[in-house]
Structure formats: structure tokens, C-alpha cells
Design a protein around this motif. Sequence first.
Motif, mmCIF file in Angstrom:
data_model
loop_
_atom_site.group_PDB
_atom_site.id
_atom_site.type_symbol
_atom_site.label_atom_id
_atom_site.label_comp_id
_atom_site.label_asym_id
_atom_site.label_seq_id
_atom_site.Cartn_x
_atom_site.Cartn_y
_atom_site.Cartn_z
ATOM 1 N N ASP A 160 5.896 47.281 67.544
ATOM 2 C CA ASP A 160 6.498 48.576 67.869
ATOM 3 C C ASP A 160 5.679 49.679 67.186
ATOM 4 N N PRO A 161 5.961 50.953 67.482
ATOM 5 C CA PRO A 161 5.144 52.038 66.902
ATOM 6 C C PRO A 161 5.097 52.056 65.373
ATOM 7 N N SER A 162 6.123 51.528 64.711
ATOM 8 C CA SER A 162 6.131 51.519 63.242
ATOM 9 C C SER A 162 5.422 50.294 62.659
ATOM 10 N N ASN A 163 4.954 49.379 63.529
ATOM 11 C CA ASN A 163 4.327 48.118 63.112
ATOM 12 C C ASN A 163 5.247 47.249 62.264
ATOM 13 N N SER A 164 6.575 47.440 62.411
ATOM 14 C CA SER A 164 7.500 46.658 61.601
ATOM 15 C C SER A 164 8.258 45.591 62.395
ATOM 16 N N LEU A 165 8.181 45.653 63.727
ATOM 17 C CA LEU A 165 8.849 44.677 64.586
ATOM 18 C C LEU A 165 7.935 44.312 65.754
ATOM 19 N N ILE A 166 8.125 43.104 66.284
ATOM 20 C CA ILE A 166 7.460 42.698 67.521
ATOM 21 C C ILE A 166 8.283 43.286 68.661
ATOM 22 N N GLN A 167 7.626 43.871 69.663
ATOM 23 C CA GLN A 167 8.352 44.498 70.759
ATOM 24 C C GLN A 167 7.866 43.979 72.098
ATOM 25 N N CYS A 168 8.809 43.626 72.972
ATOM 26 C CA CYS A 168 8.476 43.203 74.329
ATOM 27 C C CYS A 168 8.228 44.448 75.180
ATOM 28 N N ALA A 169 7.097 44.499 75.828
ATOM 29 C CA ALA A 169 6.734 45.664 76.637
ATOM 30 C C ALA A 169 7.603 45.789 77.889
ATOM 31 N N THR A 170 8.158 44.696 78.384
ATOM 32 C CA THR A 170 8.906 44.731 79.635
ATOM 33 C C THR A 170 10.289 45.357 79.491
ATOM 34 N N HIS A 171 11.081 44.893 78.517
ATOM 35 C CA HIS A 171 12.446 45.394 78.370
ATOM 36 C C HIS A 171 12.727 45.987 76.996
ATOM 37 N N GLY A 172 11.725 46.080 76.131
ATOM 38 C CA GLY A 172 11.899 46.722 74.831
ATOM 39 C C GLY A 172 12.606 45.888 73.782
ATOM 40 N N ALA A 173 12.807 44.606 74.022
ATOM 41 C CA ALA A 173 13.453 43.759 73.014
ATOM 42 C C ALA A 173 12.649 43.808 71.719
ATOM 43 N N LEU A 174 13.352 43.762 70.583
ATOM 44 C CA LEU A 174 12.715 43.826 69.269
ATOM 45 C C LEU A 174 12.963 42.525 68.515
ATOM 46 N N PHE A 175 11.912 42.020 67.898
ATOM 47 C CA PHE A 175 11.964 40.735 67.190
ATOM 48 C C PHE A 175 11.481 40.907 65.760
ATOM 49 N N LEU A 176 12.115 40.183 64.829
ATOM 50 C CA LEU A 176 11.655 40.183 63.448
ATOM 51 C C LEU A 176 10.314 39.458 63.360
ATOM 52 N N ILE A 177 9.385 40.021 62.614
ATOM 53 C CA ILE A 177 8.072 39.396 62.467
ATOM 54 C C ILE A 177 8.188 38.067 61.730
ATOM 55 N N GLU A 178 9.036 38.004 60.711
ATOM 56 C CA GLU A 178 9.090 36.827 59.838
ATOM 57 C C GLU A 178 9.649 35.570 60.491
ATOM 58 N N ASP A 179 10.591 35.703 61.438
ATOM 59 C CA ASP A 179 11.151 34.492 62.043
ATOM 60 C C ASP A 179 11.293 34.555 63.566
ATOM 61 N N GLY A 180 10.905 35.685 64.190
ATOM 62 C CA GLY A 180 10.944 35.787 65.649
ATOM 63 C C GLY A 180 12.311 36.040 66.236
ATOM 64 N N GLU A 181 13.330 36.256 65.409
ATOM 65 C CA GLU A 181 14.680 36.490 65.931
ATOM 66 C C GLU A 181 14.758 37.821 66.651
ATOM 67 N N CYS A 182 15.384 37.814 67.839
ATOM 68 C CA CYS A 182 15.590 39.048 68.586
ATOM 69 C C CYS A 182 16.773 39.788 67.970
ATOM 70 N N VAL A 183 16.520 41.021 67.504
ATOM 71 C CA VAL A 183 17.559 41.814 66.843
ATOM 72 C C VAL A 183 18.058 42.965 67.714
ATOM 73 N N ALA A 184 17.402 43.228 68.838
ATOM 74 C CA ALA A 184 17.844 44.272 69.760
ATOM 75 C C ALA A 184 17.262 44.000 71.140
ATOM 76 N N GLY A 185 18.057 44.288 72.169
ATOM 77 C CA GLY A 185 17.565 44.102 73.528
ATOM 78 C C GLY A 185 18.319 43.012 74.261
ATOM 79 N N PRO A 186 17.861 42.690 75.479
ATOM 80 C CA PRO A 186 18.595 41.776 76.359
ATOM 81 C C PRO A 186 18.632 40.331 75.885
ATOM 82 N N CYS A 187 17.834 39.957 74.893
ATOM 83 C CA CYS A 187 17.843 38.562 74.423
ATOM 84 C C CYS A 187 18.310 38.480 72.974
#
Length: 105
Positions: free
Chosen positions: A57-84
Motif C-alpha cells: 500500500d502507499p505507506s509500505n506497511s501492508l500488502i494490498q490487492c490491486a483488484t479489490h483493495g484488500a489489505l494483508f499483514l506483511i508478517e503473516d498474510g492475514e487479510c485485515v480489510a476487504g472482501p476476503c
Amino acid sequence: MKWLCAGAELVNDSSRGFDIEGRKLFAVRRGGQVYVYSNRCPHRGVALEWHPDQFLDPSNSLIQCATHGALFLIEDGECVAGPCAGQALTRIPSREDAQGIWVSL
């Protein structure tokens, strides 16, 4: 173990995509630690990056899916926001040594 890249090629707070034996992966370095995941969103199974090697993501603090904007924690890959939310990226076992970053496929 398969060689991914030299450690210096993945600087802190950056990401990079790879294609190893037909498997699409990406790596993120945060706090000196390397995390490697399958390049596949658990929501739709699409690749995650906006542009080549841009998985964060723009802050380089989360992994972000370009398609639906889902956000994932870098450390364990857990989706913390979005459709998943509640699902997670598939982590790829990896290690780093003096020769570089290695993955176990």
C-alpha cells in the motif's frame, strides 16, 4: 530449496515479484525480515500487484490487492480489510543466507 534473489536486491520496506518454475511468488522485506507468499489473492485468485514489483500500500506497511483493495499483514498474510477479511495469503517457506533468499516449493 530454490534461489530467489540476492538479499541486497530486496531492500527494507519493499516488495518484488518472481516466477519460479511457473509459480508466481512475491517477497517483502520488513524490519530486516523476508516474507514470501504466493501471488494470488484468496478472494478471486488474481495476482496482487499494481505494477511489476508493487505489492504494498502507499505507506509500505501492508500488502494490498490491486483488484479489490484488500489489505494483508506483511508478517503473516492475514487479510485485515476487504472482501476476503479473515482469510490469508499462502506463505511460502523461505530462508536467507549469505548467497541470498531461498524458497521451498
